[in-house]
Design an enzyme around this catalytic site. Structure first.
Site, PDB file in Angstrom:
ATOM      1  N   ALA A  69       0.843  -1.187   0.000  1.00  0.00           N
ATOM      2  CA  ALA A  69       0.000   0.000   0.000  1.00  0.00           C
ATOM      3  C   ALA A  69       0.882   1.242   0.000  1.00  0.00           C
ATOM      4  O   ALA A  69       2.090   1.177   0.246  1.00  0.00           O
ATOM      5  CB  ALA A  69      -0.908   0.000   1.224  1.00  0.00           C
ATOM      6  N   GLY A 114      -0.936  -5.217   0.386  1.00  0.00           N
ATOM      7  CA  GLY A 114      -2.087  -5.118  -0.510  1.00  0.00           C
ATOM      8  C   GLY A 114      -1.863  -5.800  -1.847  1.00  0.00           C
ATOM      9  O   GLY A 114      -2.817  -6.242  -2.490  1.00  0.00           O
ATOM     10  N   GLU A 117      -2.662  -9.379  -1.278  1.00  0.00           N
ATOM     11  CA  GLU A 117      -4.118  -9.461  -1.144  1.00  0.00           C
ATOM     12  C   GLU A 117      -4.801  -9.358  -2.505  1.00  0.00           C
ATOM     13  O   GLU A 117      -5.784 -10.066  -2.780  1.00  0.00           O
ATOM     14  CB  GLU A 117      -4.613  -8.351  -0.217  1.00  0.00           C
ATOM     15  N   GLU A 137       2.387  -6.411   7.250  1.00  0.00           N
ATOM     16  CA  GLU A 137       1.741  -5.277   7.897  1.00  0.00           C
ATOM     17  C   GLU A 137       2.110  -5.100   9.363  1.00  0.00           C
ATOM     18  O   GLU A 137       2.140  -3.968   9.864  1.00  0.00           O
ATOM     19  CB  GLU A 137       0.208  -5.398   7.761  1.00  0.00           C
TER      20      GLU A 137
END
Length: 262
Positions: A69, A114, A117, A137
């Site tokens: 991210a 991300g 993901e 994270e």
């Protein structure tokens, strides 16, 4: 047709394969709110376009699929805005997961946070040999927020998923293959060619049946749905389709089937 700042939208009208390329190379294709929004718009456009039959999702450059991210953007979020950002990401990634048109991730480098993901939301994942996967994270005092805690557990099991998320360790492509996180590992130079060939094999099958397989498999993981009943309903629906009539007739006549998706 929508225009995009952070995505390349390339439709091959002959094959029906749409290639969506995350295009923020100076940021290693990191996801920010604008990019996630564009992925959602591109997916909706693809779902609405009858010329699009299947989708490849990849990143620009040779270093990263999506390196994570946009940390600077995340650092500025309040708690309410963070919750909304998570919900937005989950909504867009669920759109990918629930697409009746097959979506294959061509992972060309780092797929972290991300990015991992996003890859997991796709139906299949093909990794270049230089690909790296991880949910780091906790290094930032965060947890995965775009469905990672759920999809990683579904794909590789609770124990290993917890280990990767709690340690923030990265895994190489060959380890990702062993864990079941990816379907194939290929040389980087062959990544897109292999992915297109695999997707083309899928697109040679009955489109309605392909979409119903995806829906039935997804039902297994949905608490509010009954997987076996979903499968039975989808199985019965196939019998009312032109594709079923064509597929069985072609089999009996020993010829290739000409499916129409109806």
């Amino acid at each position: 047709m929508a225009s995009f700042e952070n995505l390349l939208y390339d439709l091959d009208t002959t094959s029906g394969i749409l290639t969506l390329t995350l295009n923020r190379p100076t940021k290693l294709n990191a996801l920010n709110g604008a990019t996630i929004s564009e992925i959602g718009k591109a997916m909706q456009q693809a779902l609405d376009d009858q010329q699009v039959r299947g989708i490849i999702l990849t990143g620009s450059g040779d270093k990263a699929f999506v390196a994570g991210a946009d940390i600077a953007e995340l650092a500025a979020l309040s708690e309410p805005l963070a919750r909304r950002a998570s919900e937005q990401g989950q909504e867009v990634f669920c759109m990918i997961e629930e697409s009746p048109k097959p979506v294959v991730a061509a992972v060309n480098g780092f797929a972290l946070g991300g990015g991992c993901e996003l890859a997991m939301a796709c139906h299949l994942r093909i990794a270049a040999e230089n690909a790296r996967f991880g949910q780091p994270e906790v290094n930032l005092g965060l947890i995965p927020g775009y469905g990672g805690t759920q999809r990683l557990t579904q794909l590789i099991g609770k124990g290993k998923a917890l280990e990767l998320m709690l340690t923030a360790d990265m895994v190489k492509a060959d380890e990702a293959l062993r864990l079941g996180l990816v379907n194939h590992v290929v040389p980087a130079a062959e990544l897109l060619t292999f992915t297109r060939e695999l997707l083309s094999r899928i697109l040679s099958k009955a489109p309605l049946a392909v979409g119903l397989v995806i829906d039935s498999v997804n039902a297994y993981f949905a608490d509010e749905r009954h997987g076996y009943q979903t499968e039975a309903n989808a199985f019965a629906r196939c019998f009312a389709s032109d594709d079923f009539k064509e597929g069985t007739q072609a089999f009996l006549e020993k010829r290739p089937a000409a499916f129409t998706g109806k």
